[in-house]
Write an enzyme that holds these catalytic residues in place. Structure first.
Site, PDB file in Angstrom:
ATOM      1  N   HIS A 277       2.279 -12.404  13.049  1.00 25.98           N
ATOM      2  CA  HIS A 277       3.257 -11.370  12.235  1.00 25.98           C
ATOM      3  C   HIS A 277       2.444 -11.308  10.733  1.00 25.98           C
ATOM      4  O   HIS A 277       2.303 -10.005  10.361  1.00 25.98           O
ATOM      5  CB  HIS A 277       4.563 -11.860  11.955  1.00 25.98           C
ATOM      6  CG  HIS A 277       5.276 -11.034  10.974  1.00 25.98           C
ATOM      7  ND1 HIS A 277       5.993  -9.890  11.346  1.00 25.98           N
ATOM      8  CD2 HIS A 277       5.561 -11.394   9.766  1.00 25.98           C
ATOM      9  CE1 HIS A 277       6.641  -9.627  10.096  1.00 25.98           C
ATOM     10  NE2 HIS A 277       6.181 -10.265   9.020  1.00 25.98           N
ATOM     11  N   GLU A 278       2.001 -12.040  10.227  1.00 28.90           N
ATOM     12  CA  GLU A 278       1.248 -12.092   8.857  1.00 28.90           C
ATOM     13  C   GLU A 278       0.052 -11.246   8.968  1.00 28.90           C
ATOM     14  O   GLU A 278      -0.118 -10.630   8.338  1.00 28.90           O
ATOM     15  CB  GLU A 278       1.122 -13.565   8.248  1.00 28.90           C
ATOM     16  CG  GLU A 278       2.275 -14.503   8.002  1.00 28.90           C
ATOM     17  CD  GLU A 278       3.292 -13.677   7.015  1.00 28.90           C
ATOM     18  OE1 GLU A 278       2.673 -13.057   6.124  1.00 28.90           O
ATOM     19  OE2 GLU A 278       4.660 -13.941   7.065  1.00 28.90           O
ATOM     20  N   HIS A 281       0.709  -7.626   8.804  1.00 32.54           N
ATOM     21  CA  HIS A 281       0.627  -6.919   7.420  1.00 32.54           C
ATOM     22  C   HIS A 281      -0.675  -6.635   6.864  1.00 32.54           C
ATOM     23  O   HIS A 281      -1.120  -5.463   6.260  1.00 32.54           O
ATOM     24  CB  HIS A 281       1.188  -8.148   6.529  1.00 32.54           C
ATOM     25  CG  HIS A 281       2.829  -8.055   6.683  1.00 32.54           C
ATOM     26  ND1 HIS A 281       3.617  -6.970   6.588  1.00 32.54           N
ATOM     27  CD2 HIS A 281       3.690  -9.095   6.777  1.00 32.54           C
ATOM     28  CE1 HIS A 281       4.865  -7.600   6.761  1.00 32.54           C
ATOM     29  NE2 HIS A 281       5.013  -8.585   6.974  1.00 32.54           N
ATOM     30  N   GLU A 355       7.853  -4.690   7.897  1.00 36.90           N
ATOM     31  CA  GLU A 355       8.120  -5.802   8.810  1.00 36.90           C
ATOM     32  C   GLU A 355       8.255  -5.358  10.245  1.00 36.90           C
ATOM     33  O   GLU A 355       7.722  -6.087  11.054  1.00 36.90           O
ATOM     34  CB  GLU A 355       9.494  -6.278   8.142  1.00 36.90           C
ATOM     35  CG  GLU A 355       9.365  -6.972   6.667  1.00 36.90           C
ATOM     36  CD  GLU A 355       8.254  -8.031   6.638  1.00 36.90           C
ATOM     37  OE1 GLU A 355       8.084  -8.929   7.560  1.00 36.90           O
ATOM     38  OE2 GLU A 355       7.756  -8.261   5.615  1.00 36.90           O
ATOM     39  N   ASP A 359       5.845  -6.914  13.049  1.00 37.59           N
ATOM     40  CA  ASP A 359       6.449  -7.510  14.174  1.00 37.59           C
ATOM     41  C   ASP A 359       5.831  -6.923  15.626  1.00 37.59           C
ATOM     42  O   ASP A 359       5.602  -7.826  16.546  1.00 37.59           O
ATOM     43  CB  ASP A 359       8.034  -7.503  14.288  1.00 37.59           C
ATOM     44  CG  ASP A 359       8.793  -8.352  13.456  1.00 37.59           C
ATOM     45  OD1 ASP A 359       8.089  -9.231  13.015  1.00 37.59           O
ATOM     46  OD2 ASP A 359       9.832  -8.295  13.062  1.00 37.59           O
TER      47      ASP A 359
END
Length: 413
Positions: A277-278, A281, A355, A359
């Site tokens: 997930h990070e 970004h 976000e 995801d």
């Protein structure tokens, strides 16, 4: 009362009403759902865990409303109660030039504000967080952190203040462009320097040990083409039981950091999903977009300040008898949040969109199911409410509500 004073008070009153209204809506929503776990989480979260999250959210909300009202009193005391005027005149009487006087006024105001905020910080750490089992900070660590932060703030802040005030005084009508360029360069330098030189002043960072977690992470980094200066574990448990993970730095100085508390509560596959997930970004350019937005807003802010500092009414509206560059800067810093408050939901929506995208990336590169399990684990460990008020969440939250976020992830499985 001058026209701008009246406009400011209208915005202050309106923003305060909105904040209180949203806070009370949040309170009602959390209270009304406290007695039962939401259907989507009934097999994942116990009633005791759900009620702890509800009570923690309610306690923080009550404390937040008190802080809001105290903050308004302090703000009005500074700008309409004569606080800034008194401080300005006190330092003018010393007889220094505008650069030193301005720096002294800014530092004095910052120091006084910090003293006023200290009881709230102590209560939040040693009463509120302690009550719910999150605080791990000792009074010694708290004081040492505060002293380190003060020293670091002076070492970085004083030259920066002098630089900006010097430009405002001597760089002509285009000073705000030069200041914007300088501040942008400074921000990039701090982003680069933070992981290696600043963060270690407050926490210990150890390379992630070899094992299943490291193997999964290295494989994920390789297949996503992400290069970093390493994966580190931070001793977050020294101060708090809350868990987290984040990226820091940029360019060749990027680091991946896991709180040790997070590693204790998640399985290796869940940790991989959180990192995916990070990485989302980064891969979706969210960090770059956020930096560009910040740079643009800083440019607009400096442009507005450059115009306001030439308007005599900007000073007299807040009881300042002698206009100055430093007082324009101070007034702008403490007054502008009142006017920009209503763009908060736009910024929150921008963040929530990112976000969702991160995801989706995690679901493609790792496992949506494992990310869901990790999120539920984090909701429980951090006592995050599962039943926020929709309007409160839409206005403030940088992350989607738990139920909506998990439903979105389930569509990716």
């Amino acid at each position: 009362m001058q026209t701008f004073t009246f406009i400011f008070l209208v915005f202050l009153f309106a923003s305060t009403l909105v904040q209180i209204w949203l806070s009370l809506r949040q309170k009602q929503s959390v209270q009304s759902h406290r007695s039962a776990v939401p259907d989507a989480f009934v097999d994942k979260v116990s009633l005791a865990e759900h009620q702890k999250a509800a009570d923690y959210t309610l306690a923080k909300g009550k404390f937040g409303r008190i802080q809001l009202m105290l903050g308004i009193v302090v703000l009005l005391a500074w700008i309409l109660g004569g606080g800034l005027e008194w401080l300005d005149q006190a330092w003018r009487s010393v007889g220094w030039g505008p650069l030193l006087t301005g720096t002294a006024v800014i530092l004095s105001m910052t120091f006084i504000s910090s003293l006023i905020d200290l009881p709230s910080s102590l209560y939040s750490t040693f009463v509120l967080e302690e009550r719910f089992g999150f605080n791990k900070t000792t009074l010694k660590v708290f004081v040492v952190d505060m002293l380190k932060g003060t020293a670091l703030g002076l070492a970085i802040g004083v030259p920066l203040i002098l630089f900006v005030l010097w430009l405002m005084e001597s760089a002509g009508s285009a000073w705000w462009v030069y200041a914007w360029v300088g501040l942008t360069a400074f921000s990039l330098l701090m982003t680069w320097a933070y992981p290696k030189f600043i963060a270690p002043l407050f926490n210990k960072f150890q390379p992630l040990e070899e094992g299943e977690v490291a193997s999964r992470i290295n494989a994920l980094l390789e297949r996503t083409g992400f290069n970093s200066k390493g994966v580190f574990v931070m001793d977050g448990s020294r101060r708090s039981a809350h868990g987290n993970a984040y990226f820091t730095g940029f360019g060749k100085n990027k680091r991946i950091v896991f709180f040790d508390t997070l590693l204790k509560h998640l399985t290796p596959s869940q940790i991989e999903a959180v990192l995916a997930h990070e990485l989302g970004h980064f891969k979706r350019k969210h960090i770059v977009k956020g930096m560009l937005l910040s740079v643009l807003m800083t440019l607009i802010g400096f442009g507005v300040l450059a115009w306001l500092m030439l308007q005599p009414w900007f000073y007299t509206s807040f009881g300042i008898s002698e206009p100055s560059t430093y007082m324009a800067l101070i007034l702008f810093m403490i007054v502008s949040p009142v006017f920009t408050f209503f763009i908060t939901p736009l910024m929150a929506r921008f963040s929530r969109k990112h976000e969702f995208e991160a995801d989706e990336f995690a679901a493609q590169q790792s496992s949506a199911t494992e990310l869901i399990a990790a999120l539920v684990g984090l909701y429980k460990e951090n006592a995050s409410t599962l039943t926020p008020d929709p309007l409160h969440s839409a206005f403030y939250d940088s992350h989607p509500p738990a139920a909506i976020r998990i439903a979105h992830l389930q569509k990716q499985t």
